[in-house]
Design an enzyme around this catalytic site. Sequence first.
Site, PDB file in Angstrom:
ATOM      1  N   LYS A  55      -7.942   1.403  -2.886  1.00 45.66           N
ATOM      2  CA  LYS A  55      -7.597   0.963  -1.524  1.00 45.66           C
ATOM      3  C   LYS A  55      -7.768   2.115  -0.514  1.00 45.66           C
ATOM      4  O   LYS A  55      -8.382   1.960   0.533  1.00 45.66           O
ATOM      5  CB  LYS A  55      -6.151   0.451  -1.531  1.00 45.66           C
ATOM      6  CG  LYS A  55      -5.488   0.314  -0.191  1.00 45.66           C
ATOM      7  CD  LYS A  55      -5.685  -1.022   0.427  1.00 45.66           C
ATOM      8  CE  LYS A  55      -5.095  -1.057   1.819  1.00 45.66           C
ATOM      9  NZ  LYS A  55      -5.403  -2.245   2.550  1.00 45.66           N
ATOM     10  N   THR A  88       0.870  -1.181   0.000  1.00 45.83           N
ATOM     11  CA  THR A  88       0.000   0.000   0.000  1.00 45.83           C
ATOM     12  C   THR A  88       0.902   1.223   0.000  1.00 45.83           C
ATOM     13  O   THR A  88       1.629   1.456   0.975  1.00 45.83           O
ATOM     14  CB  THR A  88      -0.889   0.019   1.267  1.00 45.83           C
ATOM     15  OG1 THR A  88      -1.650  -1.179   1.302  1.00 45.83           O
ATOM     16  CG2 THR A  88      -1.835   1.215   1.243  1.00 45.83           C
ATOM     17  N   LYS A 123      -1.827   5.131   8.721  1.00 43.10           N
ATOM     18  CA  LYS A 123      -1.040   5.185   7.473  1.00 43.10           C
ATOM     19  C   LYS A 123      -1.972   5.401   6.275  1.00 43.10           C
ATOM     20  O   LYS A 123      -1.745   6.267   5.436  1.00 43.10           O
ATOM     21  CB  LYS A 123      -0.249   3.884   7.306  1.00 43.10           C
ATOM     22  CG  LYS A 123       0.463   3.798   5.961  1.00 43.10           C
ATOM     23  CD  LYS A 123       0.994   2.411   5.648  1.00 43.10           C
ATOM     24  CE  LYS A 123       1.385   2.332   4.177  1.00 43.10           C
ATOM     25  NZ  LYS A 123       1.887   1.025   3.768  1.00 43.10           N
TER      26      LYS A 123
HETATM   27  P1  NAD Z   1       5.890  -5.851   7.318  1.00 45.76           P
HETATM   28  O1  NAD Z   1       6.637  -4.700   7.875  1.00 45.76           O
HETATM   29  O2  NAD Z   1       5.589  -7.023   8.173  1.00 45.76           O
HETATM   30  O3  NAD Z   1       6.650  -6.386   6.001  1.00 45.76           O
HETATM   31  C1  NAD Z   1       7.404  -5.588   5.129  1.00 45.76           C
HETATM   32  C2  NAD Z   1       8.678  -6.365   4.805  1.00 45.76           C
HETATM   33  O4  NAD Z   1       9.447  -5.625   3.857  1.00 45.76           O
HETATM   34  C3  NAD Z   1       9.562  -6.583   6.039  1.00 45.76           C
HETATM   35  O5  NAD Z   1       9.853  -7.955   6.166  1.00 45.76           O
HETATM   36  C4  NAD Z   1      10.799  -5.765   5.741  1.00 45.76           C
HETATM   37  O6  NAD Z   1      11.983  -6.308   6.293  1.00 45.76           O
HETATM   38  C5  NAD Z   1      10.816  -5.790   4.220  1.00 45.76           C
HETATM   39  N1  NAD Z   1      11.594  -4.703   3.626  1.00 45.76           N
HETATM   40  C6  NAD Z   1      11.578  -3.392   3.954  1.00 45.76           C
HETATM   41  N2  NAD Z   1      12.441  -2.700   3.172  1.00 45.76           N
HETATM   42  C7  NAD Z   1      13.005  -3.613   2.341  1.00 45.76           C
HETATM   43  C8  NAD Z   1      13.963  -3.533   1.299  1.00 45.76           C
HETATM   44  N3  NAD Z   1      14.525  -2.357   0.959  1.00 45.76           N
HETATM   45  N4  NAD Z   1      14.318  -4.662   0.652  1.00 45.76           N
HETATM   46  C9  NAD Z   1      13.760  -5.857   0.991  1.00 45.76           C
HETATM   47  N5  NAD Z   1      12.829  -6.001   1.969  1.00 45.76           N
HETATM   48  C10 NAD Z   1      12.461  -4.895   2.625  1.00 45.76           C
HETATM   49  O7  NAD Z   1       4.549  -5.222   6.716  1.00 45.76           O
HETATM   50  P2  NAD Z   1       3.222  -6.035   6.286  1.00 45.76           P
HETATM   51  O8  NAD Z   1       2.270  -6.050   7.411  1.00 45.76           O
HETATM   52  O9  NAD Z   1       3.637  -7.294   5.622  1.00 45.76           O
HETATM   53  O10 NAD Z   1       2.635  -5.013   5.196  1.00 45.76           O
HETATM   54  C11 NAD Z   1       3.170  -4.918   3.885  1.00 45.76           C
HETATM   55  C12 NAD Z   1       2.312  -3.971   3.063  1.00 45.76           C
HETATM   56  O11 NAD Z   1       0.979  -4.478   3.025  1.00 45.76           O
HETATM   57  C13 NAD Z   1       2.224  -2.555   3.631  1.00 45.76           C
HETATM   58  O12 NAD Z   1       2.267  -1.651   2.562  1.00 45.76           O
HETATM   59  C14 NAD Z   1       0.883  -2.543   4.328  1.00 45.76           C
HETATM   60  O13 NAD Z   1       0.317  -1.254   4.373  1.00 45.76           O
HETATM   61  C15 NAD Z   1       0.083  -3.473   3.448  1.00 45.76           C
HETATM   62  N6  NAD Z   1      -1.057  -4.133   4.136  1.00 45.76           N
HETATM   63  C16 NAD Z   1      -0.865  -4.730   5.339  1.00 45.76           C
HETATM   64  C17 NAD Z   1      -1.947  -5.338   5.976  1.00 45.76           C
HETATM   65  C18 NAD Z   1      -1.780  -5.999   7.318  1.00 45.76           C
HETATM   66  O14 NAD Z   1      -2.799  -6.319   7.937  1.00 45.76           O
HETATM   67  N7  NAD Z   1      -0.574  -6.255   7.795  1.00 45.76           N
HETATM   68  C19 NAD Z   1      -3.214  -5.339   5.364  1.00 45.76           C
HETATM   69  C20 NAD Z   1      -3.357  -4.766   4.106  1.00 45.76           C
HETATM   70  C21 NAD Z   1      -2.253  -4.158   3.494  1.00 45.76           C
END
Ligand code: NAD
Length: 297
Positions: free
Chosen positions: A171, A96, A246
């Site tokens: 979204k 997102t 966010k």
């Molecule tokens: P998270 O922080 O658990 O996962 C993100 C991952 O990206 C982490 O493992 C981090 O180490 C990795 N990362 C960050 N920078 C990086 C880089 N430069 N290179 C490689 N890896 C890198 O977050 P999440 O909960 O998995 O959410 C991911 C996305 O999904 C976000 O944009 C969030 O808004 C969206 N989202 C999350 C949810 C939820 O319920 N968790 C629901 C809908 C949408």
Amino acid sequence: MTHIGFIGLGNMGLPMAQNLIKEGHDVTGFDVVTASVEKLTAAGGKAAADVSGVARNATVVVTMLPSGKEARAIYLGGEGLIAKARAGTLLIDCSTIDVATAREIASVAADRGLPMLDAPVSGGVGGAQGATLTFMVGGAEDAFAMAKPYLEAMGKTVVHAGGAGNGQAAKICNNMVLGVSMIAIAEAFVLAEKLGLDHQKLFDVTSKSSGQCWSLTTYCPVPGPVPTSPANRDYQAGFTAAMMLKDLKLAQDAALHATASTPLGAEAAMLFNRFVGDGFGAKDFSGIVNFLRANRL
Ligand code: NAD
């Protein structure tokens, strides 16, 4: 079987990548956190040490990153995915992020002739684990057709929302409604309490009346009426208040750029900002009802 690259193996990305493996695909993953890559290899995937390692054999690359900042770092520049991808590689960003960044990255990909989609999701970690996510997809028709089988391996509902950035637009519009409607339902329960009206009675009436909405019938912010809602487990998230903030900020950002009037969206962003600022960012967003009750807003 397709060679798929996956970057960002966090709470959402890891189970999504695991579902692609379950469908028989060859998945190579990269994350800055090594332990997350190890979880992927334990599930039958392969490890890459950087973006180039992911791009080397992949014909499809999926990214699931925290925000626009990380998406820029991964996609753009000489060492980025767009520069390193093989000709014709399909790029799908499920993070997102803000609409403007999504459109900018898609345009750089188009300059290199790479099909690219923004495909943010709703459904949370449970949806990622159970492959029941909803994908809101922006990008060209032919790229959407190429991506559909992979998205269906990770989700249940896949909607093509239009051109580049429209997945992100869908979204944030949806989540702005969610933020505002949760506050409205929470306010109604707090007012009902002060008026001596029982929670269950308000639920029985409103769930069958014109105030009915998802924030009430699926995610009721007080314990009791909907036994599966986070209110029944001390507001353990679900969808955290920090994530809601966010998305509300992204909506306000987009509204500013598009000169759209969103006064309730702005108010919701302000209220969640105070809730998160008071240390409740990790709680479920429906916990905002407790703030209202304590007259802390
Ligand atoms: P998270 O922080 O658990 O996962 C993100 C991952 O990206 C982490 O493992 C981090 O180490 C990795 N990362 C960050 N920078 C990086 C880089 N430069 N290179 C490689 N890896 C890198 O977050 P999440 O909960 O998995 O959410 C991911 C996305 O999904 C976000 O944009 C969030 O808004 C969206 N989202 C999350 C949810 C939820 O319920 N968790 C629901 C809908 C949408």
